[in-house]
Design an enzyme around this catalytic site. Structure first.
Site, PDB file in Angstrom:
ATOM      1  N   THR A 155      -5.884   4.072  -7.749  1.00 17.31           N
ATOM      2  CA  THR A 155      -6.329   3.920  -6.357  1.00 17.31           C
ATOM      3  C   THR A 155      -6.134   5.217  -5.573  1.00 17.31           C
ATOM      4  OG1 THR A 155      -4.108   3.250  -5.685  1.00 17.31           O
ATOM      5  CG2 THR A 155      -5.629   1.477  -6.283  1.00 17.31           C
ATOM      6  N   ASN A 161       1.888   4.251  -1.919  1.00 18.41           N
ATOM      7  CA  ASN A 161       1.055   4.488  -0.744  1.00 18.41           C
ATOM      8  C   ASN A 161      -0.399   4.294  -1.133  1.00 18.41           C
ATOM      9  OD1 ASN A 161       2.948   5.568   1.476  1.00 18.41           O
ATOM     10  ND2 ASN A 161       3.545   6.720  -0.367  1.00 18.41           N
ATOM     11  N   GLU A 162      -0.894   3.107  -0.880  1.00 14.07           N
ATOM     12  CA  GLU A 162      -2.258   2.752  -1.272  1.00 14.07           C
ATOM     13  C   GLU A 162      -3.253   3.327  -0.261  1.00 14.07           C
ATOM     14  OE1 GLU A 162      -2.591   1.708  -4.108  1.00 14.07           O
ATOM     15  OE2 GLU A 162      -1.267   0.057  -4.653  1.00 14.07           O
ATOM     16  N   PRO A 163      -4.550   3.291  -0.607  1.00 13.57           N
ATOM     17  CA  PRO A 163      -5.577   3.782   0.324  1.00 13.57           C
ATOM     18  C   PRO A 163      -5.343   3.230   1.734  1.00 13.57           C
ATOM     19  CG  PRO A 163      -6.593   3.200  -1.752  1.00 13.57           C
ATOM     20  CD  PRO A 163      -5.139   2.819  -1.864  1.00 13.57           C
ATOM     21  N   THR A 180      -4.108  -1.753  -8.387  1.00 10.80           N
ATOM     22  CA  THR A 180      -2.740  -1.430  -8.817  1.00 10.80           C
ATOM     23  C   THR A 180      -2.115  -2.625  -9.517  1.00 10.80           C
ATOM     24  OG1 THR A 180      -2.451   0.130  -7.000  1.00 10.80           O
ATOM     25  CG2 THR A 180      -0.433  -0.834  -7.935  1.00 10.80           C
TER      26      THR A 180
END
Ligand code: PGA
Length: 239
Positions: A155, A161-163, A180
């Site tokens: 991602t 820390n995702e989009p 994820t």
């Protein structure tokens, strides 16, 4: 052309090194880390390492263990802060990142246990905010991160820390991206067993490290690496 200038600047900002194999890459990085540890030892100072989990850093930790066993590298002056932990997993859960770190590194080297920090996935909800603030202050009190090791998820996440995670984000409770969780499904024997949340250092926390090394192996990471390195900076690709 203005465009190619912009691209050149991007390349300048994220220095990229391609290696013939992951073994060659981790040998070089481990030797950089070992040199920093030894340099600080000679000055009677501690060194603060930011550590990552996942399949990516395993070979790096193996090489550090080899340096400890065969070349006398001591971790007595090393302080570590891990990037993240699944929320809701106790430290002894086989898929917890605390357990991962014990098995992959800590129990094989002479690092003092009080120097090791992995976010606690069992903090009760009402206390999570204060706990995250405290994690940040512990990093500051230790002198800040000297070297941060990172992997990258498909991602584009660093830590968890995702989009959507901005450059100023700090340590906090986050929701994991579907991709994820799908990528973690095998380890958890099914996507439904993968925790939906995690505690992660923020992008801002990570960026305060004095030096950062992001590792990525294999074709499955090629597309997201390109997005992270060659394309204009955006919150949709936190790395
Ligand atoms: P991986 O995970 O090392 O297992 O590919 C990387 C990440 O999600 O940061």
């Amino acid at each position: 052309m203005p465009n190619s200038n912009t691209e050149a600047e991007q390349f300048e900002k994220i220095r990229t090194k391609v290696f013939p194999s992951s073994e060659t890459a981790v040998r070089e990085l481990a030797s950089i880390v070992a040199n920093v540890i030894r340099q600080r030892q000679s000055e009677d100072r501690r060194v603060v390492l930011g550590l990552a989990t996942g399949s990516t850093p395993v070979k790096l930790y193996r090489e550090l263990i080899r340096l400890h066993r065969k070349e006398g590298l001591s971790f007595q002056n090393v302080v570590t802060f891990n990037l993240d932990e699944y929320y809701g997993l106790p430290p002894n859960h086989p898929e917890s990142y605390r357990h991962f770190m014990e098995v992959q590194l800590f129990e094989h080297v002479d690092i003092p246990r009080q120097n090791v920090h992995v976010p606690d996935g069992m903090v009760p909800r009402p206390e999570v905010y204060a706990y995250c603030q405290e994690y940040e202050s512990r990093i500051r009190e230790a002198g800040g991160l000297d070297v941060q090791i990172l992997g990258i998820g498909r991602t584009g996440h660093i830590g968890f820390n995702e989009p959507g995670s901005g450059p100023d984000s700090r340590t906090r409770l986050v929701t994991l991206d579907r991709l994820t969780r799908r990528d973690a499904a095998r380890d958890f024997r099914g996507e439904a067993n993968v925790p939906g949340n995690a505690i992660t250092m923020g992008v801002g926390t990570i960026l305060q490290a004095r030096e950062l090394a992001l590792l990525a192996w294999g074709e499955s990471k090629a597309a997201i690496l390109r997005a992270a390195i060659e394309v204009q900076q955006t919150d949709t690709v936190p790395a």
